[in-house]
Design an enzyme around this catalytic site. Sequence first.
Site, PDB file in Angstrom:
ATOM      1  CD  GLU A 141      -1.877  -2.560   1.387  1.00  0.00           C
ATOM      2  OE1 GLU A 141      -2.470  -3.410   0.956  1.00  0.00           O
ATOM      3  OE2 GLU A 141      -0.580  -2.579   1.977  1.00  0.00           O
ATOM      4  CG  HIS A 175     -11.045  -8.163   5.361  1.00  0.00           C
ATOM      5  ND1 HIS A 175     -10.554  -8.998   6.416  1.00  0.00           N
ATOM      6  CD2 HIS A 175     -10.435  -8.279   4.112  1.00  0.00           C
ATOM      7  CE1 HIS A 175      -9.357  -9.593   5.803  1.00  0.00           C
ATOM      8  NE2 HIS A 175      -9.203  -9.247   4.642  1.00  0.00           N
TER       9      HIS A 175
END
Length: 334
Positions: free
Chosen positions: A57, A126
């Site tokens: 990321e 998540h």
Amino acid sequence: MTMIQALRSAMDVMLERDDSVVVYGQDVGYFGGVFRCTEGLQARYGRTRVFDAPISESGIVGTAVGMAAYGLRPVVEVQFADYVYPALDQIMSEVARLRYRSAGDFSAALTIRMPCGGGIYGGQTHSQSPEALFVHTCGLRTVMPSNPYDAKGLLIASIESNDPVIFLEPKRLYNGPFDGHHDRPLVPWSRHALGEVPEGHYRVPLESASIVRAGGAVTVLAYGTMVFVAEAAVQETGIDAEIIDLRSLWPLDLETIVASVEKTGRCLIVHEATRTSGFGAELAALVQEHCFWHLEAPIERVAGWDTPYPHAQEWSYFPGPQRVGEALKKVMEG
């Protein structure tokens, strides 16, 4: 279109319209994204415009900063909002500050898309809603749509913006009709249409809220999935509430909020994220500062628990119509 189809349409429009737009992230190319938001785009525009990135990321956002500084308009996907934390240094130290640090010589015209919130039993890694982190960071725009029409128009406006935009997408609204009266979507992962969405180019202004229900008794401030939960609670209680979908969390459409609270004299704030230091706290402070002499009752908040995200009890964690309805009654009795 569903929200997924609307988001894909926005990227399709901008890839075709502007050669400086590139789309990339984990699995967004050949696979079309874990939620299929980019499905078919690589086949249409090629691997130099739509491509996969390593599982990094910080690398995804870091390369996007460089691309934006040299004139491209990257649209990068962080696969889940929970995965953004390794990139926070890039976002907060580089993306948000680039224009100021360069005295305007460079800008960061990039958009960072990420699915947020719960609803898929994804557990702690998540399901988070980290919008308060980005609203707190000067130099970023933060957006969260609640419906397909807004999703496409806001994403196009974000890609065209010369400011960096954090674009949060509530995954509970991605694919199917959500009925706020129930814990779960009626058809959890259906392809049922959610809204009319024009095929071509249009923009929804990034600084504008939307009044989704007019009313005179209390103002409800919500965004994302909580707009539908608020509507369900209002229907169940019968209270004449005015519901405002913020859409753009920052910059905030404070004018619309103030006008509504001055009219109703009451305010309820609803969001899915953790309550303490959540964006609702800033909203409450702003309402108090600007509307104090018009308030007839204390401002109420309904939010997620102050706890690590509970995997097994996520549907209890979410603010639902019952909790929101109780808060509506409380603010009306104040």
